[in-house]
Design an enzyme around this catalytic site. Structure first.
Site, PDB file in Angstrom:
ATOM      1  N   GLU A  94       0.826  -1.365   0.214  1.00  0.00           N
ATOM      2  CA  GLU A  94       0.067   0.124   0.028  1.00  0.00           C
ATOM      3  C   GLU A  94       0.934   1.328  -0.034  1.00  0.00           C
ATOM      4  O   GLU A  94       0.587   2.242  -0.844  1.00  0.00           O
ATOM      5  CB  GLU A  94      -0.763  -0.121   1.292  1.00  0.00           C
ATOM      6  CG  GLU A  94      -2.013   0.976   1.381  1.00  0.00           C
ATOM      7  CD  GLU A  94      -2.972   0.933   2.452  1.00  0.00           C
ATOM      8  OE1 GLU A  94      -3.204  -0.190   2.645  1.00  0.00           O
ATOM      9  OE2 GLU A  94      -3.334   1.847   3.197  1.00  0.00           O
ATOM     10  N   ASP A  95       2.106   1.240   0.843  1.00  0.00           N
ATOM     11  CA  ASP A  95       2.583   2.510   0.954  1.00  0.00           C
ATOM     12  C   ASP A  95       4.033   2.665   0.570  1.00  0.00           C
ATOM     13  O   ASP A  95       4.582   3.499   0.603  1.00  0.00           O
ATOM     14  CB  ASP A  95       2.729   2.880   2.594  1.00  0.00           C
ATOM     15  CG  ASP A  95       1.509   3.133   3.152  1.00  0.00           C
ATOM     16  OD1 ASP A  95       0.582   3.405   2.473  1.00  0.00           O
ATOM     17  OD2 ASP A  95       1.330   2.752   4.442  1.00  0.00           O
TER      18      ASP A  95
END
Ligand code: MN
Length: 595
Positions: free
Chosen positions: A114-115
């Site tokens: 996600e990051d």
């Protein structure tokens, strides 16, 4: 964050290999030279993991940590700490729950996709598809892309992933627990927003999974953020209760003696309530001071029948308080929680609560679905498969719910509602409080619901809209197969529209809606369709600032379009076989042309 989708194995991306050296060999070298000292970042994690699963090899944990640390390097939490402290803490929570190595690896990596620029594909290549599935299950949909629907879509995706592997939900709960613990640095508004969402969906999910061990802390941290003053008031109360420990020690000692006399082997200990539970009872009872009764727990070292022997011993020692005995062994809670609960009039006439359970019941109550991972060789796996029944049902609606917001609404509804148990066809069936015979019929099967005609509660014929009560014995009568096959022309009667006004379970609601969607508007006659088709055209005409003085132009148009008569055209408009706007454009064209 930018995602480099074309990249291969992440090790190449994370730790650039020396020329001529394979990434894997380089990594192995670095791991072998890594001292297993106490100060290594994953040392605490490895110790917590091996305290429960002695034989496991920690190498893969170190490897996952190295990648996560590399990927998150340069990112910081709102508190200013390096980002890696978060996945490490989430993995620690999973380790203390007793989860397996695969879960811990996924927990360490849970935010990388996600990051960071680490891709799901790279993750699968480095750690296998199981870990990739777990990480993908907790990866949020991009808000920028999905907009408002992102949150609901994310929860739906997580539930679907959990249907294949429940460890997804356990990582998500650990993730939220750590985020809630560290919410202190956020603004008051965002603390409240996150706490509320946690209370709405994740706490009930945790409860359904039966993981009381996690739920207690989630409950308390939600209270801390939603009602900070109440939280500190209850905490103060718990901190200074004069004479409390001595009183409980006396109760425990007397209970032990009584159990020994009755030849019941058991552990007895004080069992303090958590802050949220004290607060809830205080508010519910309208008490001005925190309402908190002394409580003990008896864990018998024997079969379930020993619990009843222990109960007898306790009730002989102290008079039971009427109406407070609950047998969750004979009829477990919806999350399969089992125990005996009673309150007795203890020493000095103070009410004391007593919980009685077997060691196996205790493990299940504390760890729920996580118990299979913590105690891999214990029995009870079959019961825990049943524990996930609700998850399967949620996934059933998933197929029926058109949009994620509707799905989320049903999920909230199912998780939040108080429940009752009724008996039907010799089985105990759990339904939302306020459920009706129609809810029960759909619970017994979609077909039973669709064909439901009448119901009997405790032997008496009742309207289908009657509310069921805890313990009711219910019979459902359905249209039989012979009846409907007598006249093949007659379609099954199907559900009634008015049922939608009283059914309580999202499952029944969804099934009734599905039936109406499949049986295009049963009960609407041809003449209704003609009337509604005409109204639809009238409405579309008004959008063009036109109207119809007579049927003549429509009649001409129906001829031109090849319909046998005007009625058939109007029915086609109602059935959307032809778009009303298309009809109106041609109609205007026709009228304007002929004038
Ligand atoms: Mn996270």
């Amino acid at each position: 964050m930018d995602v480099d989708a074309g990249r291969g194995g992440a090790l190449g991306g994370a730790l650039p290999a020396q020329p001529g050296e394979l990434p894997l060999t380089r990594r192995l070298r670095s791991l072998l030279s890594w001292p297993a000292a106490d100060n290594e970042p994953v040392g605490q994690l490895v110790r917590a993991h091996r305290a429960i699963h002695a034989g496991t090899d920690p190498a893969v944990l170190r490897r996952a940590y190295t990648i996560a640390e590399n990927m998150h390097r340069g990112q910081f939490r709102k508190s200013g700490e390096p980002y890696i402290t978060h996945p490490l803490a989430v993995a620690q929570i999973c380790a203390e729950l007793g989860m397996d190595t695969t879960t811990l690896v996924a927990a360490l990596l849970h935010d990388t996709v996600e990051d960071t620029r680490y891709t799901l594909q790279a993750l699968a290549e480095d750690f296998g598809h199981e870990v990739a599935h777990l990480v993908d299950g907790v990866t949020k949909f991009d808000k920028a892309f999905y907009g408002k629907a992102a949150e609901a879509e994310t929860i739906r995706k997580m539930i679907i992933a959990a249907g294949k592997d429940v460890r997804v939900l356990i990582i998500k709960l650990a993730d939220r627990l750590h985020n809630m613990r560290t919410l202190g640095v956020r603004s008051a508004a965002s603390r409240e927003r996150i706490a509320r969402k946690t209370q709405e969906v994740l706490v009930p999910l945790c409860d359904r999974l039966g993981i009381q061990n996690l739920k207690r802390e989630l409950d308390d941290v939600v209270l801390l953020h939603l009602e900070p003053e109440e939280h500190s008031r209850i905490a103060r109360h718990v901190h200074d209760r004069p004479g409390w420990d001595a009183y409980l020690a006396d109760v425990v000692a007397q209970t032990k003696v009584a159990l020994r006399r009755s030849r019941v082997d058991a552990e007895v200990a004080p069992r303090p309530r958590h802050l949220y539970s004290i607060w809830k009872d205080t508010v519910a009872g309208g008490h001005t001071v925190p309402y908190d009764l002394p409580r003990i727990m008896v864990v018998v070292d024997g079969p379930a029948t020993d619990c009843y022997a222990a109960l007898g011993a306790v009730h002989c020692l102290w008079r039971p308080v009427p109406g407070r005995f609950k047998d969750f062994i004979a009829s477990p809670k919806n999350n399969l929680y089992r125990s005996l609960h009673t309150s007795v009039c203890g020493p000095k006439n103070r009410t004391v609560e007593v919980l009685i359970r077997t060691a196996e019941m205790h493990r299940s109550a504390e760890y729920g679905v996580a118990a299979d991972f913590r105690f891999p060789r214990s029995n009870g796996a079959a019961a825990r498969a049943e524990q996930l029944d609700w998850l399967r049902r949620v996934l059933d609606w998933e197929q029926d719910a058109a949009d994620p917001a509707q799905f989320l609404q049903s999920l909230r509804c199912d998780l939040a509602e108080a429940q009752i148990q009724v008996v039907a066809e010799g089985r105990q069936i759990v339904l939302p409080a306020g459920a009706t015979p129609v809810d029960l019929a759909y619970e017994l099967g979609t077909d039973r619901g669709d064909r439901c005609l009448a119901a009997r509660i405790n032997g008496r014929l009742v309207p289908l809209s009657s509310e069921l009560d805890e313990g009711d014995v219910v019979e459902i009568f359905t249209e039989t197969d012979e009846e409907s096959s007598l006249d093949a022309e007659v379609a099954p009667r199907g559900p009634r529209r008015e049922w939608l006004g009283f059914v309580k379970s999202p499952h029944a609601q969804m099934q009734i809606n599905r039936w109406f969607a499949e049986h295009s508007e049963p009960g609407i006659s041809i003449s209704d369709k003609v009337r509604l088709g005409r109204a639809t055209i009238g409405l579309a005409l008004r959008q063009h600032n036109r109207g119809l003085a007579s049927d003549l132009p429509l009649l001409r148009l129906s001829e031109e379009l090849g319909y046998p008569d005007l009625e058939t055209l109007l029915v086609a408009v109602f059935d959307r076989a032809i778009e009303p706007d298309a009809v109106v454009r041609q109609l205007i064209d026709l009228v304007d042309h002929r004038q």
